[in-house]
Design a protein around this motif. Structure first.
Motif, PDB file in Angstrom:
ATOM      1  N   GLU A  41      44.742  16.208   5.965  1.00 47.98           N
ATOM      2  CA  GLU A  41      43.995  15.244   6.984  1.00 47.98           C
ATOM      3  C   GLU A  41      45.080  15.045   8.194  1.00 47.98           C
ATOM      4  OE1 GLU A  41      41.840  11.985   5.887  1.00 47.98           O
ATOM      5  OE2 GLU A  41      40.468  13.218   4.515  1.00 47.98           O
ATOM      6  N   LEU A 100      29.422  12.149  15.878  1.00 50.85           N
ATOM      7  CA  LEU A 100      30.571  10.928  16.053  1.00 50.85           C
ATOM      8  C   LEU A 100      30.889  10.720  17.257  1.00 50.85           C
ATOM      9  CD1 LEU A 100      32.514  12.122  12.653  1.00 50.85           C
ATOM     10  CD2 LEU A 100      30.885  10.326  12.904  1.00 50.85           C
ATOM     11  N   TYR A 188      25.254  17.649   0.819  1.00 48.45           N
ATOM     12  CA  TYR A 188      26.319  16.651   0.062  1.00 48.45           C
ATOM     13  C   TYR A 188      27.645  17.030   0.902  1.00 48.45           C
ATOM     14  CZ  TYR A 188      29.093  14.374  -3.388  1.00 48.45           C
ATOM     15  OH  TYR A 188      30.039  13.362  -3.912  1.00 48.45           O
ATOM     16  N   GLY A 191      28.081  15.967   4.551  1.00 48.45           N
ATOM     17  CA  GLY A 191      27.981  14.528   4.381  1.00 48.45           C
ATOM     18  C   GLY A 191      29.715  14.032   3.977  1.00 48.45           C
ATOM     19  N   GLU A 192      30.398  14.838   3.253  1.00 52.94           N
ATOM     20  CA  GLU A 192      31.728  14.624   2.907  1.00 52.94           C
ATOM     21  C   GLU A 192      32.583  15.019   4.254  1.00 52.94           C
ATOM     22  OE1 GLU A 192      32.648  16.812  -0.347  1.00 52.94           O
ATOM     23  OE2 GLU A 192      32.378  15.039  -1.887  1.00 52.94           O
ATOM     24  N   LEU A 194      31.575  14.939   7.241  1.00 52.87           N
ATOM     25  CA  LEU A 194      31.539  14.025   8.462  1.00 52.87           C
ATOM     26  C   LEU A 194      32.131  12.816   8.077  1.00 52.87           C
ATOM     27  CD1 LEU A 194      27.603  14.564   8.982  1.00 52.87           C
ATOM     28  CD2 LEU A 194      29.601  15.090  10.723  1.00 52.87           C
ATOM     29  N   GLU A 195      32.226  12.328   6.756  1.00 48.24           N
ATOM     30  CA  GLU A 195      33.025  11.017   6.471  1.00 48.24           C
ATOM     31  C   GLU A 195      34.409  11.342   6.950  1.00 48.24           C
ATOM     32  OE1 GLU A 195      32.072  10.128   2.561  1.00 48.24           O
ATOM     33  OE2 GLU A 195      29.886   9.619   3.004  1.00 48.24           O
ATOM     34  N   LYS A 196      34.879  12.625   6.448  1.00 54.15           N
ATOM     35  CA  LYS A 196      36.414  13.160   6.694  1.00 54.15           C
ATOM     36  C   LYS A 196      36.647  12.851   8.092  1.00 54.15           C
ATOM     37  CE  LYS A 196      39.605  16.836   6.006  1.00 54.15           C
ATOM     38  NZ  LYS A 196      39.552  18.219   5.165  1.00 54.15           N
ATOM     39  N   GLU A 198      34.985  11.291  10.543  1.00 56.26           N
ATOM     40  CA  GLU A 198      35.012   9.845  11.042  1.00 56.26           C
ATOM     41  C   GLU A 198      36.251   9.045  10.589  1.00 56.26           C
ATOM     42  OE1 GLU A 198      32.070   5.755  10.628  1.00 56.26           O
ATOM     43  OE2 GLU A 198      31.271   7.773   9.987  1.00 56.26           O
ATOM     44  N   ARG A 199      36.783   9.303   9.430  1.00 55.98           N
ATOM     45  CA  ARG A 199      38.032   8.662   9.196  1.00 55.98           C
ATOM     46  C   ARG A 199      39.101   9.005   9.853  1.00 55.98           C
ATOM     47  NH1 ARG A 199      37.330  10.314   4.188  1.00 55.98           N
ATOM     48  NH2 ARG A 199      38.433  12.062   4.049  1.00 55.98           N
ATOM     49  N   LYS A 202      38.572   7.459  13.441  1.00 55.67           N
ATOM     50  CA  LYS A 202      38.661   6.135  13.603  1.00 55.67           C
ATOM     51  C   LYS A 202      40.255   5.628  13.320  1.00 55.67           C
ATOM     52  CE  LYS A 202      34.358   4.253  12.333  1.00 55.67           C
ATOM     53  NZ  LYS A 202      33.259   3.483  11.325  1.00 55.67           N
ATOM     54  N   SER A 203      41.127   6.487  12.689  1.00 49.75           N
ATOM     55  CA  SER A 203      42.447   5.975  12.311  1.00 49.75           C
ATOM     56  C   SER A 203      43.365   5.933  13.417  1.00 49.75           C
ATOM     57  CB  SER A 203      42.815   7.266  11.124  1.00 49.75           C
ATOM     58  OG  SER A 203      44.403   6.878  10.946  1.00 49.75           O
TER      59      SER A 203
END
Length: 289
Positions: A41, A100, A188, A191-192, A194-196, A198-199, A202-203
């Motif tokens: 990441e 996002l 599923y 979704g993971e 997209l969460e990654k 977003e993380r 936002k970081s």
């Protein structure tokens, strides 16, 4: 990244130099879907924040161009086989998607209708070129295991565009063999991803390294290796400045400067200003710019 350079004949060197001069800007305004499947990441965050300029020589740029040309030839071959190929949406726009707040985005190669395996279903189409070794590994293991970054790219695109199936075409550059793999959408995993994304968006600080060993296999050829391990400064821009922040509102992928307290456009982000303050690795030992 410093690499050993072979001596080239002057004409070849000039060809490569010309390709480098005419190369498009490496700084994407958005976080690209194409790299979201990478394991590190921190690497994705660095790319998103323009921390390190990719070290693409002329040969590599020709290789990228070959991939684009192969895609054009595949479209011709697919249409000759009676398959409908669409490079545009019903509105006449290129297949582009964003999510996002407009900070995540990308475009697909094409959409397909009429594949002989399932002729009535539209498929998201993806075309990649491979060396013989890579191609045969793909044949043996399949896209998900052999090329997880490519797999993630198609999964997130299926989610953003609403496709239920993907058609992944691989071309072997050694002998022109074609590999086709079809697979279903995976909400599923999408979704993971997209969460990654977003993380990462936002970081405000760089994520942890995947390894503290600069010679770790995922670090060895990473464009951000020297920045990540404290050898060079990040590339100077508003994105690598501690005051540059993505705006988490709307859908246009906007940025703001918390120092000047105003929005900053893409061109201004590339220049940075006299108030630039390096984000993240500023405390690490610096030996170069």
């Amino acid at each position: 990244m410093t690499k050993t350079k072979k001596m080239l004949k002057p004409t070849i060197a000039e060809i490569y130099h010309g390709l480098q001069k005419s190369a498009s800007d490496w700084r994407r305004d958005h976080l690209g879907c194409s790299g979201l499947g990478r394991k590190c990441e921190r690497q994705i965050w660095y790319s998103w924040r323009w921390y390190a300029r990719p070290d693409f020589d002329g040969r590599i740029l020709r290789l990228f161009r070959r991939g684009h040309l192969e895609e054009e030839q595949l479209v011709i071959d697919l249409e000759a086989a009676g398959i409908t190929v669409s490079a545009e949406t019903e509105d006449g726009e290129q297949w582009r998607a964003s999510a996002l707040w407009g900070h995540l985005g990308g475009s697909i190669d094409f959409a397909l209708l009429g594949l002989k395996e399932m002729p009535t279903i539209w498929h998201l189409g993806e075309c990649k070129t491979h060396s013989k070794k890579s191609f045969e590994d793909l044949e043996k293991k399949g896209v998900q295991k052999s090329k997880p970054v490519h797999y993630a790219q198609t999964i997130i695109y299926m989610e953003l565009f609403g496709f239920t199936h993907s058609a992944y075409f691989a071309i072997c550059k050694d002998d022109d063999r074609i590999y086709l793999e079809r697979y279903r959408a995976d909400k599923y995993y999408a979704g993971e991803l997209l969460e990654k994304a977003e993380r990462i968006i936002k970081s405000t600080e760089e994520p942890a390294r995947i390894s503290d060993d600069a010679d770790y296999y995922l670090c060895r050829w990473c464009d951000a290796r020297e920045v990540c391990h404290g050898i060079y400064r990040p590339f100077k821009s508003c994105r690598s400045c501690r005051y540059g922040k993505p705006i988490l509102d709307g859908d246009n992928g906007r940025w703001e400067c918390s120092q000047h307290r105003r929005e900053i456009g893409p061109e201004e982000q590339r220049k940075a200003c006299s108030k630039y303050t390096q984000n993240g690795s500023a405390a690490l030992p610096i030996i170069g710019a």
